[in-house]
Design a protein around this motif. Structure first.
Motif, short mmCIF file in Angstrom:
data_model
loop_
_atom_site.label_atom_id
_atom_site.label_comp_id
_atom_site.label_asym_id
_atom_site.label_seq_id
_atom_site.Cartn_x
_atom_site.Cartn_y
_atom_site.Cartn_z
N ALA A 156 37.61 31.41 29.31
CA ALA A 156 36.98 32.12 28.23
C ALA A 156 36.92 33.57 28.40
O ALA A 156 35.90 33.78 29.33
CB ALA A 156 36.02 30.26 27.94
N ALA A 157 37.65 34.46 27.42
CA ALA A 157 37.18 35.83 27.59
C ALA A 157 35.62 36.04 27.54
O ALA A 157 35.28 35.25 26.15
CB ALA A 157 38.03 36.57 26.90
N GLU A 158 35.23 37.44 28.23
CA GLU A 158 33.83 37.77 27.67
C GLU A 158 34.03 38.98 27.44
O GLU A 158 35.03 39.30 27.16
CB GLU A 158 32.77 37.97 29.03
N ALA A 159 33.12 38.95 25.77
CA ALA A 159 33.63 39.83 25.61
C ALA A 159 32.52 41.93 26.01
O ALA A 159 31.24 41.50 26.36
CB ALA A 159 32.89 39.68 24.56
N VAL A 160 33.56 42.26 26.80
CA VAL A 160 32.48 43.79 27.16
C VAL A 160 32.68 44.69 26.95
O VAL A 160 34.19 45.32 26.39
CB VAL A 160 33.19 43.94 28.56
N THR A 161 31.96 45.42 25.91
CA THR A 161 32.12 46.63 25.28
C THR A 161 33.53 46.30 24.28
O THR A 161 33.81 47.27 23.25
CB THR A 161 32.66 47.69 25.91
N GLY A 162 32.88 44.78 23.64
CA GLY A 162 33.66 44.80 22.10
C GLY A 162 35.20 44.55 22.61
O GLY A 162 35.64 44.27 21.49
N LEU A 163 35.35 44.31 24.59
CA LEU A 163 37.23 44.01 24.43
C LEU A 163 37.07 42.80 25.63
O LEU A 163 36.03 42.48 25.84
CB LEU A 163 37.68 44.78 24.98
N PRO A 164 38.33 42.54 24.95
CA PRO A 164 38.26 40.44 26.01
C PRO A 164 38.52 40.87 27.24
O PRO A 164 39.16 41.52 27.54
CB PRO A 164 39.06 39.92 24.82
N VAL A 165 37.49 40.19 28.20
CA VAL A 165 37.53 40.59 29.76
C VAL A 165 37.75 39.26 30.37
O VAL A 165 36.39 38.37 29.98
CB VAL A 165 36.99 41.19 29.84
N ALA A 166 38.09 39.13 31.09
CA ALA A 166 38.47 37.60 32.14
C ALA A 166 37.53 37.69 32.59
O ALA A 166 36.58 38.76 33.18
CB ALA A 166 39.47 37.88 32.97
N PRO A 167 36.41 36.64 33.38
CA PRO A 167 35.39 36.34 33.72
C PRO A 167 35.61 36.87 35.03
O PRO A 167 36.74 36.57 36.04
CB PRO A 167 35.08 34.79 34.17
N VAL A 168 34.44 37.40 35.68
CA VAL A 168 34.61 37.87 37.16
C VAL A 168 35.56 37.27 38.29
O VAL A 168 36.35 37.55 38.92
CB VAL A 168 33.10 38.26 37.64
N PRO A 169 35.31 35.74 38.56
CA PRO A 169 35.74 35.15 39.70
C PRO A 169 37.52 34.85 39.11
O PRO A 169 38.44 35.23 40.21
CB PRO A 169 35.37 33.43 39.43
N ARG A 170 37.99 35.02 38.12
CA ARG A 170 39.31 35.30 37.66
C ARG A 170 40.18 36.70 37.26
O ARG A 170 41.06 36.53 38.56
CB ARG A 170 39.34 34.74 35.72
N ALA A 171 39.15 37.62 37.65
CA ALA A 171 39.92 38.84 37.24
C ALA A 171 39.52 39.87 39.05
O ALA A 171 40.46 40.42 39.71
CB ALA A 171 38.70 40.25 36.75
N LEU A 172 38.46 38.80 39.62
CA LEU A 172 38.40 39.46 41.60
C LEU A 172 40.03 38.70 42.17
O LEU A 172 40.95 38.89 42.74
CB LEU A 172 37.40 38.22 41.58
N ALA A 173 40.49 37.11 41.09
CA ALA A 173 41.96 37.02 42.15
C ALA A 173 42.77 37.17 41.52
O ALA A 173 44.03 37.77 42.22
CB ALA A 173 42.30 35.40 41.35
N ASP A 174 43.02 37.98 40.21
CA ASP A 174 43.90 39.06 39.92
C ASP A 174 44.17 39.83 40.79
O ASP A 174 45.66 40.42 41.00
CB ASP A 174 44.19 39.34 38.58
N ALA A 175 42.88 40.49 40.49
CA ALA A 175 42.53 42.35 41.96
C ALA A 175 43.51 41.91 43.46
O ALA A 175 44.28 42.75 43.41
CB ALA A 175 41.52 42.48 41.64
N VAL A 176 42.74 40.83 43.98
CA VAL A 176 43.01 40.73 45.09
C VAL A 176 44.96 40.53 45.30
O VAL A 176 45.18 40.27 46.50
CB VAL A 176 42.14 39.50 45.75
N ALA A 177 45.90 39.59 44.28
CA ALA A 177 46.64 39.24 44.02
C ALA A 177 47.55 40.12 44.29
O ALA A 177 48.41 40.67 45.07
CB ALA A 177 46.82 38.22 43.13
N GLY A 178 46.85 41.64 44.31
CA GLY A 178 47.38 43.47 44.18
C GLY A 178 46.83 44.08 45.23
O GLY A 178 47.95 45.25 45.19
N LEU A 179 46.34 43.34 46.31
CA LEU A 179 46.31 44.64 47.39
C LEU A 179 46.48 43.64 48.57
O LEU A 179 45.96 42.78 49.05
CB LEU A 179 44.11 44.18 47.18
N SER A 180 46.33 44.52 49.40
CA SER A 180 46.52 44.76 51.00
C SER A 180 46.34 44.90 51.60
O SER A 180 46.20 44.78 53.33
CB SER A 180 47.90 45.38 51.61
N ASP A 181 45.19 46.28 51.53
CA ASP A 181 44.05 46.61 51.88
C ASP A 181 43.28 45.61 52.63
O ASP A 181 41.72 45.19 50.77
CB ASP A 181 43.50 48.04 51.73
#
Length: 353
Positions: A156-181
């Motif tokens: 379920a998306a969360e509304a942030v500044t009027g935009l649909p944004v992934a919840p923090v746990p999901r956003a973290l997983a997607d961010a970490v997937a592209g990080l090597s540092d």
């Protein structure tokens, strides 16, 4: 009528004066602008520009961060949808008639963390790519600044500044997937817990589902995340006891029968009332569900053993301590008061852990 025929002609100054000047080919046609005229206006030196396939910026010069976000969402929303939501974005919102309500798409990854307020995530202008989460079955490719991330089922998306944004746990997983540092991963996970954005268990669950716990630098960061979450939960527990006037327990002890075996560790114990409190910080680890089930069985066996000895066990989760400390204090106080109505418990020894 052919596909170039305007559906509802409107003067172009209506578009130039709109507060957000990012539109799709279909939306431009609804405003009376055929594809041929759009192409002319997007020529070199023209007043418009194409940001993404089928998505246009109605002014020259670089787009703002908000315009890039809307462009990415419009691009992801314009392809074929797996459900009845085809045609998104849907009708404009009642609060802002110029702001579309998106369906089946949401910002994720580092851009989502920035929108949630993470200080350790780069600012939006610094992000070359903006991740957007869509259903796995969508026929859609990454393009320009839009990076497509797929999921079998969307949260379920969360509304942030009027935009649909992934919840923090999901956003973290997607961010970490592209990080090597390792340092960046560690800082993001730590801020998620310290900032009160989510519980460690929710983060680990998403990382496990994304198959990221096989990466050594992620495993190390998760270990620090769990330790950080545990320390914060213990601090909230101490504060709850102090601020709600509960009797002082003995903290962080092992319970044993006199001269007998160890019964298990608890986070707080009130000897006179025979009430034990345990922070329930269970979370799936490398093995996912089986590891969690093993720990669940251990918790259940310990609780049953203690209750057979007449000891009341109160389980409190870090999330409940954070969101409803008053309610948790009432649960503990009720257990302490009920001690006078119970048969005396077996005598146990409480030793520091």
């Amino acid at each position: 009528m052919n596909h170039e025929t305007p559906l509802s002609p409107r003067p172009l100054h209506h578009l130039a004066e709109a507060p957000r000047r990012v539109l799709t080919t279909a939306q431009l046609r609804e405003h009376g602008v055929p594809a041929a005229e759009t192409a002319v206006r997007c020529r070199a030196g023209g007043p418009w520009q194409q940001l993404l396939p089928g998505v246009f910026l109605l002014h020259p010069g670089p787009p703002t961060s908000e315009e890039r976000l809307h462009a990415v969402l419009l691009y992801a929303a314009r392809g074929p949808l797996p459900h009845a939501a085809a045609g998104v974005p849907t009708q404009p919102s009642a609060q802002d008639p110029h702001r579309p309500v998106y369906a089946e798409v949401m910002v994720t990854g580092l851009a989502a963390l920035t929108l949630h307020g993470f200080a350790t995530s780069p600012g939006l202008p610094a992000l070359e790519k903006i991740d957007v989460l869509v259903e796995r079955g969508r026929r859609l490719r990454s393009a320009g600044c839009a990076r497509i991330v797929r999921a079998a089922g969307l949260p379920a998306a969360e509304a942030v500044t009027g935009l649909p944004v992934a919840p923090v746990p999901r956003a973290l997983a997607d961010a970490v997937a592209g990080l090597s540092d390792a340092g960046t991963v560690r800082r993001l996970l730590t801020e998620a817990v310290r900032g009160g954005y989510c519980e460690p268990s929710a983060v680990v669950r998403e990382l496990t589902g994304a198959g990221l716990l096989g990466r050594p630098h992620v495993v190390d960061a998760v270990g620090l995340l769990l330790a950080e979450g545990r320390a914060l939960a213990e601090d909230r527990l101490y504060r709850m006891v102090r601020e709600h006037g509960l009797p002082d327990p003995v903290w962080n002890v092992d319970l044993r029968l006199p001269g007998g075996p160890r019964l298990g560790g608890v986070d707080a114990y009130w000897p006179e009332q025979a009430v034990a409190l345990e922070l329930d910080t269970r979370t799936p680890r490398h093995g996912g569900r089986p590891a969690d089930e093993t720990r669940h069985s251990e918790y259940a066996l310990k609780r049953e053993h203690l209750e057979r000895l007449g000891i009341t066990v109160v389980h409190v989760t870090p999330r409940k301590l954070r969101e409803s400390p008053d309610q948790q204090a009432t649960v503990v106080r009720t257990a302490l008061m009920a001690a006078t109505d119970r048969d005396p418990a077996a005598h146990v020894v409480a030793l520091p852990r």
